[in-house]
Design an enzyme around this catalytic site. Structure first.
Site, PDB file in Angstrom:
ATOM      1  N   GLU A 153      -1.347  -1.070  13.254  1.00 31.38           N
ATOM      2  CA  GLU A 153      -3.321  -0.235  12.487  1.00 31.38           C
ATOM      3  C   GLU A 153      -3.749  -1.105  14.049  1.00 31.38           C
ATOM      4  O   GLU A 153      -4.806  -0.517  14.215  1.00 31.38           O
ATOM      5  CB  GLU A 153      -2.722  -1.017  11.615  1.00 31.38           C
ATOM      6  CG  GLU A 153      -4.036  -0.703  10.731  1.00 31.38           C
ATOM      7  CD  GLU A 153      -3.745  -1.678   9.307  1.00 31.38           C
ATOM      8  OE1 GLU A 153      -3.068  -2.754   9.115  1.00 31.38           O
ATOM      9  OE2 GLU A 153      -4.816  -1.031   8.198  1.00 31.38           O
TER      10      GLU A 153
ATOM     11  N   GLU B 111       0.646  -1.447  -0.035  1.00 28.90           N
ATOM     12  CA  GLU B 111       0.405   0.007  -0.171  1.00 28.90           C
ATOM     13  C   GLU B 111       0.757   0.841  -0.249  1.00 28.90           C
ATOM     14  O   GLU B 111       1.123   1.645  -1.251  1.00 28.90           O
ATOM     15  CB  GLU B 111      -0.349  -0.284   1.153  1.00 28.90           C
ATOM     16  CG  GLU B 111      -2.079  -0.836   0.925  1.00 28.90           C
ATOM     17  CD  GLU B 111      -3.011  -0.612   2.106  1.00 28.90           C
ATOM     18  OE1 GLU B 111      -3.675   0.121   1.724  1.00 28.90           O
ATOM     19  OE2 GLU B 111      -3.877  -2.225   2.354  1.00 28.90           O
TER      20      GLU B 111
HETATM   21  C1  BGC Z   1      -5.023   1.079   4.777  1.00 27.02           C
HETATM   22  C2  BGC Z   1      -6.151   2.124   5.684  1.00 27.02           C
HETATM   23  C3  BGC Z   1      -7.263   2.705   5.260  1.00 27.02           C
HETATM   24  C4  BGC Z   1      -8.086   1.892   4.932  1.00 27.02           C
HETATM   25  C5  BGC Z   1      -9.613   2.729   4.287  1.00 27.02           C
HETATM   26  C6  BGC Z   1      -6.194   0.623   4.140  1.00 27.02           C
HETATM   27  O1  BGC Z   1      -5.421  -0.563   3.737  1.00 27.02           O
HETATM   28  O2  BGC Z   1      -3.869   0.894   5.616  1.00 27.02           O
HETATM   29  O3  BGC Z   1      -4.896   3.011   6.993  1.00 27.02           O
HETATM   30  O4  BGC Z   1      -7.161   4.079   5.608  1.00 27.02           O
HETATM   31  O5  BGC Z   1      -7.181   1.283   4.560  1.00 27.02           O
HETATM   32  O6  BGC Z   1     -10.063   1.568   3.439  1.00 27.02           O
END
Ligand code: BGC
Length: 904
Positions: free
Chosen positions: A762, A488
């Site tokens: 997270e 990501e």
């Molecule tokens: C991210 C998050 C993000 C979220 C929203 C994730 O894959 O890592 O931090 O805000 O998706 O869909």
């Protein structure tokens, strides 16, 4: 980790002792770059600080004067300008021209309460130099590899070079950018310490360039200039779900202009064009997620020297490119900021070593290696171990593997065009004759100035704070990202929206966030719907309308304004702010609340199932509506600040009508809030959504009861976590806030710390108590959103709150509790450093600290007594608050925190 109370340190951060009684101007700067060369606008802002001791109490800046010395020797000054501001002063002279140099100096008048006045001497002059300011200044073409070189090795690193004759220049500047990632060399030497340049922006709207001073690298006679070029974000595979290649285009290329000025004033320009040569280099593969592969048998170490063997070189392909997207960079570049040695080295099996760097960090490894021709060294990275293995599942499809093929002999190696998030790494050698030494991790991120520090007698709390600092560092790699390790690393808007009020305290993030906000606005306003993308730069075509994430259009500029006080940011962001409010207004249902779109809600609430992070316990429409009210109120304030009174009034009315609808839909007359969750009450209290004291009192009590019933464990996700402790303190339940902060059973703030976390996670339980990695697909060990608690710590434990943009006034009101016996903290503001140190000893609470010249501070002691302080040191004491087992017996309402923007 064992909880241990540390001794009161001898070298406690204390107000700096300044020997001289002089007061002077320090740290003069223009714009956000931090360097005087490469000034990015024709009218750069001017900022400075006052340093030293004022000879009288209560001194405050009353006026300033800015002087320009132009290159023809002419001098111009503003004369005395009445103002108590010291930062982001608008450029008061004629606009600069491209390449123009001007000397800037500042002096200031200070005034005391009894009419005393003092003038500082002129500051040292700052010689600033404008970069190229107009697209027309660019004559360079984009040069890329020809198909014959590139075919079959698209993800390799390509080399470009050109020889040229020159006199000895008096000044030589290299203006540089790329479609891809570029490193410049002159006569065999690298001429930039930047990495991953030109960074990542919405390239279709903004392609930033920088300037390098190469005067000393060029000599009279024949020279060689060269570049290494990789695909990077422009064309390399990027994005989740396998991502995509060629997101911005199929042809990568370097865009560069070397401009040499000679003693007689003439200028010569050597720009990239078809006269350049190209070949491929030893890096056969590189990708931001996957890692880098280098084959030393292909290396020509003298490729950028006159002696190079030119056999494999062919003419580069020159192409036009969209010059209107070119923009001078006005944010600090990504650099190597620290190296970390391993704390544990373990031999796993013959030829395989594992390294633990003791810190989850972002960057890559640097090693020295000696071995026979053809042997390979492979480096794999992970944030955690699972069992006895590297825990690579959370990386998803990011391979995070670097490989070096030796050609016999000794080399030092650090991959260049990739980065990894890791604490652990394994190095595997294919041959037992290979010797690896000097292993270290090289930390990279945007090279920002640190501005916030906190240390307490409790090592767990200190680690929690530093975890947020490290997550900020790891996720400010040119733009604010969600995470630095898996496939990501995207500029998710919601993450930075909840974290920005914390980020602005820890580092000077103005440059990085301003650049990112430009992309956000550009992408939002370019889309016919005005819906901001969920992540910026966007790599998917359709944006999604979601609260909190979309509210970043308002929340992030506001967080910057509150801390740094630059009104230009608000002006620049305003079209996006307005578009967001107007857009969501059309999404309100007949009931007046925002309940018409699919929302992410209090994302990653600990009760949400691992595979459904949006399915938390708080009604997602309540979250959306609450955020919309906050954003609309802020939009009203922004409009007022930038001189749009009609908009301001309209937004204030809108906010109030949505708030009434919120009450009707979600709040009972007695102050119960729908969902009955920690996040729902935190939003209602901190965003000041309730009708009256009766509702507020009841909501506060209910929140306290919920928190207690949960054993002071956390029940919030991305949204609620940033607010929950402020809500408890505001409602008079600071002992519960402390109890929550110091709880270690999961889910809690300190649980990750007890599990050895060195960054913010997270999920509350990214690692489960039994050491397994959370089965959720979304399991990063380096996400700053939940790390927003560090902002509360700085403002409440350290007790320093900026109460006026830029820090002209501060409130110093430490919230005591948690058994913590001493605290030291420091907050840099535009005016200088604010320090606090407090300790609880022999039944007394003692506070000392210092505020910089020009800053007024209101000190609120735990017993409620108040003191006004200004310019210099202070020390106060009072009876220590009595530790009480029953947190409800703590004083309530008497010492409410000022909750900055949340009470607009
Ligand atoms: C991210 C998050 C993000 C979220 C929203 C994730 O894959 O890592 O931090 O805000 O998706 O869909």
């Amino acid at each position: 980790m064992e909880r241990r109370v540390r001794e009161w340190p001898d070298n406690i951060i204390s107000p700096e002792t300044v020997e001289s009684t002089d007061i002077r101007i320090a740290e003069l700067r223009t714009g956000h770059l931090g360097t005087a060369m490469g000034v990015a606008t024709a009218s750069p802002s001017v900022s400075w600080r006052l340093e030293g001791d004022a000879p009288f109490d209560g001194a405050r800046p009353a006026a300033y004067e800015i002087r320009a010395t132009w290159s023809n020797g002419d001098t111009e000054t503003t004369g005395r300008v009445e103002s108590d501001r010291v930062s982001y002063r608008a450029w008061p002279f004629r606009p600069l021209m491209s390449r123009e140099r001007v000397g800037v100096a500042v002096r200031s008048w200070l005034e005391g309460p009894a009419g005393e006045e003092l003038r500082t001497p002129w500051s040292e002059g700052l010689d600033v130099e404008a970069t190229l300011l107009r697209p027309e200044d660019w004559v360079a073409s984009k040069v890329g590899p020809p198909r014959s070189i590139e075919q079959g090795r698209e993800s390799a690193v390509f080399r470009f070079r050109r020889e040229f004759d020159a006199e000895q220049p008096t000044r030589a500047r290299l203006y540089l950018t790329a479609h891809g990632l570029v490193v410049p060399y002159v006569n065999g030497r690298r001429v930039s310490d930047e990495v991953l340049a030109p960074g990542w922006t919405s390239y279709e709207h903004r392609l930033r360039y920088r300037v390098h001073d190469v005067t000393d690298s060029i000599h009279a006679g024949r020279n060689v200039i060269g570049f290494e070029l990789a695909e990077g974000w422009y064309r390399g595979r990027f994005g989740f779900d396998h991502g995509a290649r060629g997101i911005y285009g199929t042809r990568i290329g370097v865009i560069a202009q070397l401009e040499m000025t000679f003693a007689d004033g003439t200028r010569e320009v050597l720009a990239t064009d078809e006269s350049w040569s190209c070949t491929y280099g030893p890096v056969t593969f590189t990708n931001l997620y996957d890692g880098e592969e280098r084959d030393l048998s292909l290396d020509e170490s003298d490729w950028c020297e006159l002696a190079a063997d030119m056999e494999s070189w062919v003419p580069a392909v020159a192409a036009d490119f969209e010059t209107s997207a070119l923009e001078p960079a006005d944010s600090p570049p990504v650099r190597r900021t620290e190296t970390v040695a391993p704390v544990v080295t373990e031999s796993l099996r013959p030829g395989v070593q594992r390294y633990d760097f003791g810190q989850n960090l972002v960057g890559r490894m640097r090693i020295r290696v000696d071995g026979p021709d053809g042997a390979t060294v492979t480096m794999r990275h992970a944030e955690v171990l699972e069992g006895s293995e590297l825990g690579v599942r959370p990386l998803r499809l990011a391979r995070a593997t670097d490989r070096l093929t030796l050609s016999g002999g000794f080399v030092e190696w650090e991959p260049e065009f990739t980065y990894h998030g890791f604490r652990y790494a394994e190095i595997a050698c294919s041959d037992d004759r290979v010797r690896v030494s000097g292993v270290e991790a090289v930390v990279i991120h945007s090279d920002m100035r640190r501005t916030g520090w906190l240390e307490t007698s409790d090592p767990l709390i200190n680690r929690l704070f530093e975890n947020s600092v490290w997550s900020l560092r790891g996720n400010f790699v040119d733009l604010p990202t969600d995470c630095p390790q898996r496939d990501e690393r995207l500029g998710w808007t919601g993450d930075i929206n909840v974290f920005a009020p914390t980020a602005v305290l820890l580092y000077d993030v103005a440059g990085v966030l301003r650049s990112w906000l430009r992309d956000l606005s550009a992408e939002q306003l370019a889309h016919e719907s005005n819906v901001p993308p969920m992540f910026v730069p966007s790599i998917i075509t359709e944006p999604h309308l979601a609260a909190v994430w979309g509210d970043a259009t308002v929340g992030v500029p506001w967080a910057l304004y509150e801390q740094y006080g630059d009104p230009a940011q608000l002006r620049e962001s305003y079209p996006g702010v307005k578009a967001w409010i107007e857009l969501v207004r059309t999404r309100l249902s007949a009931r007046g609340v925002w309940d018409t779109d699919a929302q992410l809600g209090d994302w990653l609430d600990p009760t949400a199932p691992p595979d459904a992070p949006h399915a938390g316990r708080t009604d997602a429409n309540l979250v959306a509506t609450a955020y919309f009210i906050r954003s609309t109120r802020l939009a009203s304030r922004i409009a007022a600040l930038i001189g749009e009174p009609d908009d301001s009034e309209r937004f204030a009315d809108l906010a109030e009508s949505v708030r009434s609808a919120f009450i009707a839909e979600y709040v009972s007359a007695s102050g119960r809030v729908v969902s009955d969750s920690q996040a729902a009450y935190a939003l209602a209290l901190v965003f000041d959504l309730l009708d009256d004291d009766v509702q507020r009192e009841r909501a506060g009590e209910r929140l306290r009861d919920l928190v207690r019933r949960g054993g002071h464990r956390v029940g919030t996700g991305f949204v609620g976590t940033a607010l929950i402790l402020d809500a408890l303190v505001a409602a008079g339940h600071s002992a519960d806030a402390w109890a929550m902060l110091t709880e270690t059973r999961p889910p809690s703030f300190l649980y990750p710390v007890t599990m050895g976390a060195t960054t913010a996670w997270e999920r509350w339980d990214s690692m489960l108590p039994d050491g397994r990695i959370n089965p959720g697909e979304m399991t990063s060990f380096n996400h700053y959103a939940l790390g927003a608690v560090a902002g509360w710590m700085q403002r409440s434990i350290g007790g320093i709150q900026v109460t006026e943009p830029g820090g002209r006034t501060v409130r110093i009101a430490p919230v005591v509790g948690g058994g913590v016996m001493w605290v030291t903290s420091r907050q840099e503001t535009d005016y200088g450093s604010v320090y606090t140190s407090w300790r609880v000893e022999d039944g007394r609470f003692r506070l000392e600290g210092s505020v910089p010249v020009g800053v007024r501070g209101s000190v609120v002691m735990p017993d409620g007594s108040r003191h006004e302080v200004s310019s210099g040191n202070f020390a106060f004491s009072c009876a220590a608050p009595v530790p009480n087992d029953d947190p409800s017996a703590q004083p309530r309402g008497r010492d409410r925190m000022v909750i900055r923007s949340y009470y607009p």
